[in-house]
Structures are given as C-alpha cells and as structure tokens.
Design a protein around this motif. Structure first.
Motif, PDB file in Angstrom:
ATOM      1  N   ASN B 395       0.824  -1.219   0.000  1.00 52.21           N
ATOM      2  CA  ASN B 395       0.000   0.000   0.000  1.00 52.21           C
ATOM      3  C   ASN B 395       0.849   1.256   0.000  1.00 52.21           C
ATOM      4  O   ASN B 395       0.625   2.186   0.763  1.00 52.21           O
ATOM      5  CB  ASN B 395      -0.978  -0.009   1.175  1.00 52.21           C
ATOM      6  CG  ASN B 395      -2.109  -0.980   0.915  1.00 52.21           C
ATOM      7  OD1 ASN B 395      -2.391  -1.310  -0.248  1.00 52.21           O
ATOM      8  ND2 ASN B 395      -2.742  -1.454   1.966  1.00 52.21           N
ATOM      9  N   ARG B 396       1.846   1.246  -0.847  1.00 53.15           N
ATOM     10  CA  ARG B 396       2.729   2.379  -1.083  1.00 53.15           C
ATOM     11  C   ARG B 396       3.600   2.739   0.114  1.00 53.15           C
ATOM     12  O   ARG B 396       4.136   3.828   0.188  1.00 53.15           O
ATOM     13  CB  ARG B 396       1.917   3.589  -1.574  1.00 53.15           C
ATOM     14  CG  ARG B 396       1.290   3.287  -2.951  1.00 53.15           C
ATOM     15  CD  ARG B 396       0.430   4.420  -3.423  1.00 53.15           C
ATOM     16  NE  ARG B 396      -0.719   4.576  -2.552  1.00 53.15           N
ATOM     17  CZ  ARG B 396      -1.393   5.713  -2.397  1.00 53.15           C
ATOM     18  NH1 ARG B 396      -1.014   6.787  -3.040  1.00 53.15           N
ATOM     19  NH2 ARG B 396      -2.430   5.744  -1.611  1.00 53.15           N
ATOM     20  N   VAL B 397       3.758   1.828   1.050  1.00 51.84           N
ATOM     21  CA  VAL B 397       4.692   2.027   2.155  1.00 51.84           C
ATOM     22  C   VAL B 397       5.890   1.103   1.923  1.00 51.84           C
ATOM     23  O   VAL B 397       5.714  -0.095   1.697  1.00 51.84           O
ATOM     24  CB  VAL B 397       4.049   1.675   3.514  1.00 51.84           C
ATOM     25  CG1 VAL B 397       5.069   1.816   4.635  1.00 51.84           C
ATOM     26  CG2 VAL B 397       2.840   2.559   3.764  1.00 51.84           C
ATOM     27  N   PRO B 398       7.122   1.644   1.940  1.00 51.88           N
ATOM     28  CA  PRO B 398       8.290   0.786   1.727  1.00 51.88           C
ATOM     29  C   PRO B 398       8.432  -0.251   2.839  1.00 51.88           C
ATOM     30  O   PRO B 398       8.212   0.064   4.007  1.00 51.88           O
ATOM     31  CB  PRO B 398       9.469   1.767   1.784  1.00 51.88           C
ATOM     32  CG  PRO B 398       8.876   3.113   1.553  1.00 51.88           C
ATOM     33  CD  PRO B 398       7.479   3.067   2.073  1.00 51.88           C
ATOM     34  N   LEU B 399       8.785  -1.455   2.472  1.00 50.96           N
ATOM     35  CA  LEU B 399       9.069  -2.512   3.452  1.00 50.96           C
ATOM     36  C   LEU B 399      10.580  -2.689   3.471  1.00 50.96           C
ATOM     37  O   LEU B 399      11.189  -2.880   2.436  1.00 50.96           O
ATOM     38  CB  LEU B 399       8.403  -3.819   3.047  1.00 50.96           C
ATOM     39  CG  LEU B 399       6.899  -3.765   2.800  1.00 50.96           C
ATOM     40  CD1 LEU B 399       6.387  -5.136   2.388  1.00 50.96           C
ATOM     41  CD2 LEU B 399       6.185  -3.287   4.042  1.00 50.96           C
ATOM     42  N   GLN B 400      11.163  -2.642   4.651  1.00 51.39           N
ATOM     43  CA  GLN B 400      12.626  -2.618   4.673  1.00 51.39           C
ATOM     44  C   GLN B 400      13.270  -3.718   5.505  1.00 51.39           C
ATOM     45  O   GLN B 400      14.469  -3.745   5.675  1.00 51.39           O
ATOM     46  CB  GLN B 400      13.101  -1.238   5.159  1.00 51.39           C
ATOM     47  CG  GLN B 400      12.706  -0.150   4.174  1.00 51.39           C
ATOM     48  CD  GLN B 400      13.119   1.235   4.644  1.00 51.39           C
ATOM     49  OE1 GLN B 400      12.345   1.947   5.239  1.00 51.39           O
ATOM     50  NE2 GLN B 400      14.364   1.597   4.389  1.00 51.39           N
ATOM     51  N   PHE B 401      12.457  -4.637   6.015  1.00 48.35           N
ATOM     52  CA  PHE B 401      13.042  -5.683   6.854  1.00 48.35           C
ATOM     53  C   PHE B 401      12.534  -7.057   6.443  1.00 48.35           C
ATOM     54  O   PHE B 401      11.527  -7.168   5.740  1.00 48.35           O
ATOM     55  CB  PHE B 401      12.711  -5.415   8.323  1.00 48.35           C
ATOM     56  CG  PHE B 401      13.289  -4.121   8.807  1.00 48.35           C
ATOM     57  CD1 PHE B 401      14.597  -4.049   9.249  1.00 48.35           C
ATOM     58  CD2 PHE B 401      12.539  -2.957   8.753  1.00 48.35           C
ATOM     59  CE1 PHE B 401      15.143  -2.848   9.664  1.00 48.35           C
ATOM     60  CE2 PHE B 401      13.091  -1.746   9.168  1.00 48.35           C
ATOM     61  CZ  PHE B 401      14.387  -1.695   9.623  1.00 48.35           C
ATOM     62  N   ASP B 402      13.237  -8.079   6.910  1.00 51.08           N
ATOM     63  CA  ASP B 402      12.780  -9.462   6.701  1.00 51.08           C
ATOM     64  C   ASP B 402      12.500  -9.788   5.258  1.00 51.08           C
ATOM     65  O   ASP B 402      11.463 -10.358   4.920  1.00 51.08           O
ATOM     66  CB  ASP B 402      11.463  -9.695   7.481  1.00 51.08           C
ATOM     67  CG  ASP B 402      11.750  -9.993   8.927  1.00 51.08           C
ATOM     68  OD1 ASP B 402      12.925 -10.224   9.230  1.00 51.08           O
ATOM     69  OD2 ASP B 402      10.785  -9.997   9.710  1.00 51.08           O
ATOM     70  N   LYS B 403      13.434  -9.418   4.406  1.00 45.93           N
ATOM     71  CA  LYS B 403      13.166  -9.517   2.988  1.00 45.93           C
ATOM     72  C   LYS B 403      12.982 -10.944   2.505  1.00 45.93           C
ATOM     73  O   LYS B 403      12.137 -11.201   1.640  1.00 45.93           O
ATOM     74  CB  LYS B 403      14.318  -8.798   2.285  1.00 45.93           C
ATOM     75  CG  LYS B 403      14.767  -9.300   0.985  1.00 45.93           C
ATOM     76  CD  LYS B 403      15.725  -8.299   0.408  1.00 45.93           C
ATOM     77  CE  LYS B 403      17.044  -8.982   0.134  1.00 45.93           C
ATOM     78  NZ  LYS B 403      18.006  -8.073  -0.465  1.00 45.93           N
ATOM     79  N   SER B 404      13.731 -11.898   3.091  1.00 39.83           N
ATOM     80  CA  SER B 404      13.787 -13.199   2.427  1.00 39.83           C
ATOM     81  C   SER B 404      12.450 -13.944   2.418  1.00 39.83           C
ATOM     82  O   SER B 404      12.190 -14.737   1.525  1.00 39.83           O
ATOM     83  CB  SER B 404      14.867 -14.059   3.084  1.00 39.83           C
ATOM     84  OG  SER B 404      14.542 -14.230   4.435  1.00 39.83           O
ATOM     85  N   ALA B 405      11.591 -13.692   3.397  1.00 39.46           N
ATOM     86  CA  ALA B 405      10.339 -14.449   3.437  1.00 39.46           C
ATOM     87  C   ALA B 405       9.237 -13.789   2.622  1.00 39.46           C
ATOM     88  O   ALA B 405       8.155 -14.337   2.469  1.00 39.46           O
ATOM     89  CB  ALA B 405       9.892 -14.590   4.888  1.00 39.46           C
ATOM     90  N   CYS B 406       9.528 -12.628   2.056  1.00 40.02           N
ATOM     91  CA  CYS B 406       8.471 -11.811   1.453  1.00 40.02           C
ATOM     92  C   CYS B 406       8.002 -12.354   0.099  1.00 40.02           C
ATOM     93  O   CYS B 406       8.797 -12.834  -0.709  1.00 40.02           O
ATOM     94  CB  CYS B 406       8.996 -10.396   1.282  1.00 40.02           C
ATOM     95  SG  CYS B 406       7.781  -9.248   0.670  1.00 40.02           S
ATOM     96  N   ALA B 407       6.707 -12.255  -0.136  1.00 40.12           N
ATOM     97  CA  ALA B 407       6.129 -12.704  -1.408  1.00 40.12           C
ATOM     98  C   ALA B 407       6.847 -12.067  -2.591  1.00 40.12           C
ATOM     99  O   ALA B 407       7.084 -12.709  -3.614  1.00 40.12           O
ATOM    100  CB  ALA B 407       4.647 -12.343  -1.454  1.00 40.12           C
ATOM    101  N   ILE B 408       7.228 -10.807  -2.434  1.00 39.58           N
ATOM    102  CA  ILE B 408       7.871 -10.088  -3.542  1.00 39.58           C
ATOM    103  C   ILE B 408       9.220 -10.719  -3.877  1.00 39.58           C
ATOM    104  O   ILE B 408       9.541 -10.949  -5.048  1.00 39.58           O
ATOM    105  CB  ILE B 408       8.033  -8.597  -3.167  1.00 39.58           C
ATOM    106  CG1 ILE B 408       6.646  -7.938  -3.132  1.00 39.58           C
ATOM    107  CG2 ILE B 408       8.954  -7.886  -4.140  1.00 39.58           C
ATOM    108  CD1 ILE B 408       6.640  -6.503  -2.604  1.00 39.58           C
ATOM    109  N   VAL B 409       9.996 -11.025  -2.842  1.00 38.82           N
ATOM    110  CA  VAL B 409      11.313 -11.624  -3.086  1.00 38.82           C
ATOM    111  C   VAL B 409      11.172 -13.049  -3.630  1.00 38.82           C
ATOM    112  O   VAL B 409      11.890 -13.457  -4.540  1.00 38.82           O
ATOM    113  CB  VAL B 409      12.173 -11.583  -1.801  1.00 38.82           C
ATOM    114  CG1 VAL B 409      13.462 -12.356  -1.989  1.00 38.82           C
ATOM    115  CG2 VAL B 409      12.475 -10.139  -1.437  1.00 38.82           C
ATOM    116  N   HIS B 410      10.183 -13.779  -3.104  1.00 42.87           N
ATOM    117  CA  HIS B 410       9.921 -15.121  -3.652  1.00 42.87           C
ATOM    118  C   HIS B 410       9.634 -15.025  -5.145  1.00 42.87           C
ATOM    119  O   HIS B 410      10.138 -15.816  -5.945  1.00 42.87           O
ATOM    120  CB  HIS B 410       8.710 -15.753  -2.963  1.00 42.87           C
ATOM    121  CG  HIS B 410       9.055 -16.387  -1.656  1.00 42.87           C
ATOM    122  ND1 HIS B 410       8.784 -17.701  -1.392  1.00 42.87           N
ATOM    123  CD2 HIS B 410       9.670 -15.900  -0.563  1.00 42.87           C
ATOM    124  CE1 HIS B 410       9.208 -17.983  -0.165  1.00 42.87           C
ATOM    125  NE2 HIS B 410       9.743 -16.907   0.355  1.00 42.87           N
TER     126      HIS B 410
END
Ligand SMILES: Nc1ncnc2c1ncn2[C@@H]1O[C@H](COP(=O)(O)OP(=O)(O)OP(=O)(O)O)[C@@H](O)[C@H]1O
Ligand SMILES: [Mg+2]
Lengths: 384, 556
Positions: B395-410
């Motif tokens: 929702n247009r807020v940057p996510l900056q932690f815990d990247k590896s489990a994220c749907a986007i990184v997957h």
C-alpha cells in the motif's frame, strides 16, 4: 592403431605445414579450420588386444571467425614460443610458460590484446595446440611437476640419458631409505635388473608404500614397490608403462576397495583416460592387475569395512559414476574386464567400502601381516 | 478528519488488535500494553526507532493529503542533537512538516497520545495507516527515552492562527495529555508540523536505511514533493512529477469467502439487532438472492444478535460452500505506468527502465493490484555482480526488513532473469546495477508478522507478482538486447583490429612467408571478418527496431 608416434624433430615441420595452410586459406579469403582430436569418452575406443583407450575419428573443428580469432591468435603466439623451446632445448612448466608469454607481451605493446589473465587461460591454449598437432605437451619440452611415483627396489638399476647426451646410472639398492623419483620423460630411462625381479607392486597410498618398505618388504621380496599417491600423475603412468615394457614383470595394484579407486585410479593406470586419448599409448600399463582390496578379502580376512556416505559429495559422485561406467564406459563393458565390472556392481549393490589400511587390523601385533597377505594373494593368484 | 468520532470503532479494534494473552487487561491499559511492546510496532532497535518515527509521520502526512485532495509537500529534517540516555545511542530530532488539512486542536491529544484512535481503522481501504497505533507509538518512544512528548504545530483551513502544543501519552489511561498549548502565527494556510526528540541511531544507507525509505516513498508517490535533510547533509529536493492526487477508492463490503469464522462473528457485532438476512445482504458483498436461497432458512429469520456460536458456525460453513462471484477489484488503486516512468527518474540517473501496471485481480479472494518498475542506474554500472536493489511496497509504504520471506522476493527469485539478459545465480536475486521496485496494493494485505514487514507469500500472490515481473523483464530485455548487440558489434570490430594483424604476423614468422603473401593474407582475413561484422550489424538493426517499436507503443 590410429596413433602416429611423433617425436619433437617432426613438430616444427608439422607446425609450419599447418601455419602455411592457414596462410593459403587466408589469401583466398577462405576461413581456415583447425582440427583437434576430440578427447572425450564418446570418442574413446577400447580394444582389449591393445588394452588402453585410443582416439576415434571425431575431431573438434575451430573455424576462424570473429569469435575464434582471439583463440587462434593466442595459439599461434604460444606455438612460436614452444617451437623456440624445441629449437634451443629449453624446458618449462606450464606456469613458467604463462610467465614467459606475459613477459613477451610486456615487451611488445602491440601484443597486449593476447595477454592471459591467469594461468588456466594459457594452459587451455597449450592443450589446444597439443590436441591440434596430436603431440604430448612433453614433446614441446613442457613438463609438469608430477607428484607420486616414489620407487623402492633392491634389484632395479636405472640409466637416465640427459638432454646433453650424458648418462647417469642409479642403483636403487644403494639409496637406503630414499626412494627413486621418476620424472615424466619415459623415453630417457633404460631399466636393468641386477637379479631377477618377481613382481612390481603399485600402492595407492604413499604412506602405506613407505610403511611396507620400512618394514622390510623390498628386503624380503625381489620386487619393485611404487607409491602412486592417489590418481596417478603422468609421471607415474609413464613410469609404470616403462617398467611393464622393459622388464616384462607381473604388476599388481593395491588400493582401497571403492568406486573412486577403481575408476579414477586403477582404470587410469591400466588403460588411460578419455581426457588423455592422444597420450594413453605411452601413459598406461594394460598388464597391471587389481590385487585388492577385493570384496572377497573382507570375509576372508575379516576386514573392517563401512558404508559409503552417499551424502558425501565425492563418494556419492563416485557411485553415480560407477553406474554410468557400467552403462557407457567401453573399458568396463568389455568382457576382458568382466572381473572389474563385477567389483563395481558389488560396490553399487552393497554400498560399502574397505580401505587398503584395513589389512593392518588382521594381526595388530605383527607389522608384517599386510606384506604376508599381499605376497600370499600374489602366490595364490588371488587378483583380478 | 475526526479521529474523535470513532469511539465505537476503537472499541472493536481493541478486541481485534490485542493479542489473546492480553484479553484480561482492561481497555484503559491499551497504552500500557503497547508501551511495553513497542518492539512489536517498529521500535525494536535504535536504528529502527528513527526509521519508524519518520515513517509513521510521513505516512500520516501522505494519507491526510490524499484524503483531502491536496498535492503533498513534505519536509523532513533529521538531526543529531546530543548523546542519548541509552548506551550507544544518540539524541535524535525528527521533524516532519506537511501542507495537509491540519488537525483540530481538540483532536491533537487523541491523534498523538491515544492508541487505536484512527480515522482509517478497518475501513477496507488502501490507506497507508490502518490502525491508529503508529504516531502514538512514536510519542511513547520519545517520552520513554527522552521524557519529551510530540511537539506539534497544526493549522486547519480557515483558522487564522495555528495551534502549538506538546502531547504526551497518559500510559495508565490511554489518553493524550495536552501541554503548553498556545496559538501562534504560522505562515501557511494549513498543515501540520510534528517534532520528536528521542534516543536512536541514524542509519542513512542500506536496505534498512533512511534514504531507502525516502526514495522508495518518492518512487511510489509521483505526486509528492519531498524536501529532506539528513544529518551532515545538504537539503535535498525531489520535485513532484505528477499533479494528480491519487483517488483512494471507497471500500467495498467484505467478501464472505475472505473471512475466518471468528472475523465473521465479530463482523456481526457491528450491526446490533437486525435480522440475519439483512445483516448478510448489507454487511457483505456478492451475497445475492440466489446465494441466500441456498442458506438455512431457519437462521435467516432470526435476529443476528440472538444467534449462538453454533448457529454462526452452521451459517458460515454453508456460505463457504455456496458459489459466489469473486470480490470486486474496484477498491484497489494504481500509480500507473506513465507516472511510474516519470517517478523512477527521480531515483538517480537512469539509462533505461521498464514499468508494468497489472490489471486489478483477485488473489486468495482479496483484490490486489501489482505494479513493477525496473530501472538501470548509471551510477552503479560497475556493480555487475551485486544483487539488484529490491524496493518492496505494501500500500505504497516501503518494506525494509525481513526480505527473504516476502512474497515479492519469492516472486523475483522464481523468475529466470537470465532469459532477459540479467545475471542470476541459482535460486537467487538477479544481479546488476538495477533497482527492482514491486508495489502490492490491497485493502487486505496479509503480512507475515505483527510488525508488517513482509508480505505473506501465498502461491496465488507470488504468481501474480511473478507475471508482472516477467512482463517487465520482457520489456527490459529489449533494451538489454539492443545494448548487447551494439556491444557485440563494437567488440567484433575491435577484435578484428586487434587480432587480425597479430595472427597473420605470427603465421608469417613461423612459415617464413614472403611479404606479398602477408599482404594478401591480411586482406583475405579482413574480408572474412568483415562478413562477420556485417552479420552483427544486421542483428543490431533488428534489435534496435524491436526496441523502437516498444518505445513507440509506450508513448501512445
Ligand atoms: N499529519 C496529519 N494530518 C492530518 N491528520 C493526521 C495527521 N497525522 C495523523 N492524523 C490523524 O490521526 C489519526 C491517527 O494516526 P495514527 O498514525 O496513530 O493512525 P493511522 O495512521 O490511522 O494508522 P497506523 O497505526 O496504521 O499508522 C489518523 O487516522 C489521522 O486521522
Ligand atoms: Mg499512521
């Protein structure tokens, strides 16, 4: 046999021929093509009468185009250096050649594009030249610092002819506990026996070879004892081949009972390898027999064996390769080597391995027990 | 803007937001609960405290401007003002100033000093803030570490003077306390300025750095003009590239298939005493007459507040087995390819980029919209072996932690980027001087944990993101291919010049051939290699034509 034997008198001539052909093609704006022997298992022929892998007719063609012009320019550049070495009799290792070429390039800025970033790059070009001319790197006076091959005997006398024509004679019985160390120039050795030698024994582990000698093996047995130090280097392969050809004594290999030893060490010693198709004829000793450890020995001597760790990368790969070998390797498929294929099958089925040192467990208080077993096995004909 | 008018919503939200273990505590200790668990809402380390404070304030400013159709102008100042009271910390001042609608004086204590007071809670809209926790948590942190509350200046439209005050949290009673209230002159029609002084540590660069937040926020908000001053740095200005204030679509009623039984029952409490069929029809979307016919008649006629839990369960499971139309996707919003293309230019000097806005769709029964922007940064051209810089947005807020489990990184690692011309080690992020930004917009984003830093990697969502990435990858590959072909031609020409003469000279030396042979061979060689380059030239032309075609389409 598909192989022509060349010595380095002919190399300058053949090189010139190839270069001339390239020039003529260029003059006609025709793309020159260089053909090199394809060195892989699918181009390896195993004829049980010959006993080692020989090359088939498959060639790898390199055609001159924008993508190959760098490789070809480098090949011609290095060829010039190698020919110069033949001319002057200078000798080098691959690493030295790498530095020699860097030195040449430093002195001539126009050659800068040829520069090698690291040694594997120049090694590849040297191999390419050898495959193209179907010669050994040694024919270009290029020697590796080969490891292994420490040899002990009370009866063997080696005469070595040096490059300047002088000769040196080495009586191995006079060396005490020091071994004789063969170098990778088989053509220069002449072997003699001071007394009839009964057999030669090649031991996989250098350490075990030393132990056997220290405990008196060569004193009690008229023999030659060689340590192979794992996969035999070119020096070891050529040395065993020389012993086989000149002395015509029975030769036995003693090493671990596992897929790696059988395929990578023993098979290379006996029949050469696919990667070295053009040199197997001087670098394999088809008469060598596999003395052990044999699967039957485990029961007979109640040896310690243990399961293959399939998770272990190297052991897992060796098993997988063993399976491939039974399916694709003409050496193991030939009925002449039925007994060896049988061992591979046993290894695949039982997934166990047994080390050469386990002979020391048979009579822990008797340091000569391994020797006794080896000699007994030879006497009984208990080998493959 | 009336956070005060939401008392009812706040009560409900307490039940929902508080973890089960704290059920027994009374509503007045909500603030106590959060003050003890600040690490759950972004204050888990010194550096995160700075980032979270900044982020809560800026998100609020953006939300407020959007709500009121204002083009946001936001100024951020972060300074070190001394040493902190906690070991290894610094005393930090964060100031965020906006030109938003301003906040009424009476509302200030609720906004900055009371937990779960929000104008946005549970409305099923794609606002950045959702719960009414954010800014009060920042006040609490400042209060706990430096004994100072939030210093606020705010002015609403039509007010002649601005209100200035300090707000503290009354932790025992979950109430804001207003201090030092005065009216002052402020040289602007409306807006809000918040200032926090607290203990923390400044981290400017890196994935979790302040810069990543600021630039990421700029990227997905093309309509914002940002000014920011970080410690020991000059004031930077990022101008807006779009004059359109995003319209946050109104929420649609929840879809019954997106709910769990507990949520279903809780939803009924909002409706008080109505017949169950009325509740179902009004309170949910996609429950038409046909669907109602398939539900147990006996229950539908009863008042919803008289249903037992067993009744709810029966009703719920029969609704789950009815076929319903998928939820509407009208509640999501997009930045748009056009605005993204302009906005991405603000991240640095960019030599090419590709953007993709997917159509809104349904994943796991929830409406979502995915957008992707990939750009190559000129300044980083040498970093060919480093993984790409991933910017993730919920929702247009940057996510900056815990990247590896994220749907986007997957999703990113599941794409074969090599086929688009990027380097990529096995099952890893692709490599190169690229920024890869992925925005997920949805009124119901499922996060993996309480601190909302990773989007849950459900198969459907990952697949949707993956498709967007592949489209962007295809567009990108046109640029890369054209460039590769140009390089290829360049290299071939260079090879000919470099190696041709050396090769012939070597051959001549070995053979001892005559000069005229040398000359003819050289000419022949040039002819042969010339044929190769003309082939490469043709390939380059074809690749450039394909790229032009694509750029043409994008311009339309
Ligand atoms: N700069 C601002 N201008 C106008 N109104 C604001 C501003 N900051 C906060 N508000 C109001 O105060 C309310 C509370 O803000 P808070 O950050 O606590 O909660 P939220 O943004 O709704 O949710 P979240 O906890 O997810 O951030 C907001 O809902 C908004 O109505
Ligand atoms: Mg907020």
């Amino acid at each position: 046999m598909a192989l022509r034997k060349r010595n380095n008198d002919q190399i300058p001539e053949i090189s010139r021929e190839i270069c001339l052909r390239m020039l003529t093609d260029l003059e006609r704006a025709k793309r020159p093509v260089l053909h090199a022997t394809k060195c892989s298992l699918d181009n390896a022929i195993y004829n049980p009468k010959i006993g080692f892998f020989t090359p088939g007719d498959k060639k790898v063609a390199t055609e001159l185009n924008v993508s190959s012009v760098k490789k070809m320019s480098r090949a011609i550049f290095l060829l010039e250096i190698l020919l110069r070495n033949i001319d002057s009799g200078a000798v080098n290792t691959k690493r030295e050649l790498y530095y020699i070429s860097k030195g040449e390039i430093k002195g001539n800025p126009r050659l800068k594009p040829l520069d090698f970033a690291d040694q594997p790059e120049s090694d590849d070009i040297i191999d390419f030249i050898c495959e193209m001319l179907e010669v050994y790197r040694e024919d270009f006076n290029c020697y590796a610092n080969d490891r292994g091959g420490q040899t002990y005997s009370q009866q063997l006398i080696v005469t070595e002819t040096l490059t300047d024509g002088e000769t040196a004679t080495i009586d191995l019985s006079k060396l005490g506990t020091s071994p004789f160390q063969p170098k990778n120039r088989p053509q220069n050795f002449t072997l003699k026996m001071s007394e009839r030698i009964d057999f030669g024994l090649i031991v996989e582990s250098e350490g075990t070879a030393n132990t056997l000698v220290a405990n008196g093996f060569t004193k009690r047995n008229k023999s030659i004892l060689i340590g192979s130090q794992g996969v035999p280097s070119n020096a070891v392969r050529a040395w065993v081949k020389t012993i086989q050809d000149q002395l015509k004594i029975p030769l036995y290999f003693f090493g671990d009972l596992d897929a790696y030893t059988l395929q990578n060490i023993f098979r290379t010693l006996k029949a050469g390898s696919a990667a070295s198709l053009i040199r197997n004829q001087d670098y394999s000793a088809p008469d060598v027999r596999f003395l052990g450890v044999l699967p039957d020995d485990i029961k007979k001597y109640d040896l310690f064996d243990y399961p293959v760790r399939e998770q272990d990368a190297q052991e897992g790969r060796a098993l997988k390769k063993a399976d491939d070998a039974l399916k694709n390797d003409p050496f193991f498929q030939d009925k002449k080597n039925k007994g060896l294929a049988e061992i591979l099958r046993w290894l695949l089925k039982n997934k166990r391995r047994c080390e050469q040192q386990s002979y020391f467990s048979v009579a822990p208080k008797d340091p000569t027990m391994p020797e006794k077993i080896i000699v007994e096995k030879i006497k009984r004909g208990d080998f493959v | 803007m009336a956070p005060a008018g939401n008392a009812k919503t706040s009560d409900k939200s307490q039940e929902k937001t508080q973890p089960k273990s704290s059920k027994s505590i009374s509503s007045s200790s909500t603030a106590e609960y959060f003050s003890k668990n600040l690490q759950q809402v972004g204050f888990s380390s010194q550096t995160k405290a700075v980032l979270t404070t900044l982020k809560e304030a800026v998100d609020n400013s953006l939300d407020a401007c959007e709500e009121h159709g204002i083009l946001p102008e936001i100024k951020v100042v972060i300074e070190r003002v001394g040493v902190g009271s906690i070991k290894n910390s610094e005393r930090i001042r964060v100031v965020v100033e906006d030109n938003g609608p301003g906040i009424d004086g009476e509302d200030l204590p609720k906004v900055f000093g009371e937990y779960l007071a929000s104008s946005k809670f549970g409305r099923g809209r794609c606002t950045r803030g959702q719960q009414g926790i954010g800014i009060s948590a920042a006040t609490t942190w400042a209060q706990l570490t430096s004994a100072s509350g939030a210093k606020v200046i705010s002015k609403t439209k039509g007010q002649r003077k601005a209100v200035s005050a300090v707000i503290e949290v009354d932790i025992k009673n979950n109430k804001g306390i207003l201090k030092n209230r005065e009216t002052i002159e402020w040289d602007r029609p409306n807006g809000t300025r918040v200032e926090f002084v607290f203990d923390g540590r400044v981290q400017v660069n890196g994935e979790a750095g302040l810069l990543n937040y600021l630039l990421g926020t700029a990227l997905v908000n093309p309509h914002v003009t940002f000014q920011y001053q970080l410690p020991d740095q000059e004031l930077q200005t990022v101008e807006r590239v779009s004059d359109a204030v995003p319209q946050i679509p109104e929420a649609t009623e929840p879809h019954p298939h997106t709910m769990k039984l507990g949520e279903f029952i809780a939803h009924s409490h909002l409706f008080g005493r109505v017949k169950t069929d009325v509740w179902l029809k009004r309170g949910f979307s996609r429950l038409g007459d046909a669907a109602m016919d398939a539900l147990p008649k006996g229950l539908l006629n009863q008042n919803v507040d008289s249903l037992s839990n067993a009744d709810f369960e029966k009703l719920f499971s029969s609704i789950q087995s009815v076929e319903l139309k998928a939820p509407s996707t009208s509640s999501v919003l997009s930045i748009g390819e056009d605005a993204l293309s302009k906005s991405i230019q603000r991240l640095g000097k960019i030599d090419f980029f590709s953007v993709v806005t997917r159509k809104p769709t349904i994943c796991d029964f929830k409406p979502v919209q995915i957008e992707v922007a990939i750009a190559r940064l000129e300044a980083r051209l040498s970093e060919n072996d480093a993984p790409v810089q991933v910017l993730r947005f919920a929702n247009r807020v940057p996510l900056q932690f815990d990247k590896s489990a994220c749907a986007i990184v997957h999703a990113i690692t599941s794409v074969n980027w090599r086929s688009y011309g990027l380097g990529q080690p096995k099952e890893s992020l692709p490599q190169g001087p690229y920024i890869m930004a992925v925005s997920v917009v949805s009124p119901f984003i499922k996060f993996k944990n309480a601190s909302k830093e990773t989007i849950d990697a459900s198969d459907e969502l990952v697949e949707e993101i993956r498709r967007a990435l592949m489209q962007a990858g295809q567009k990108l590959s046109r640029h890369i291919k054209a460039e590769e072909k140009a390089e290829d031609l360049e290299e071939k020409k260079r090879y000919i010049e470099q190696f041709g003469p050396i090769l012939v000279e070597g051959l001549v030396r070995i053979t001892g051939a005559k000069p005229e042979i040398k000359k003819r061979a050289e000419e022949g060689l040039m002819k042969i290699l010339g044929r190769d380059t003309s082939h490469a030239e043709k390939e380059l032309n074809a690749a450039t034509a394909r790229l032009e075609e694509q750029l043409e389409k994008e311009r339309e």
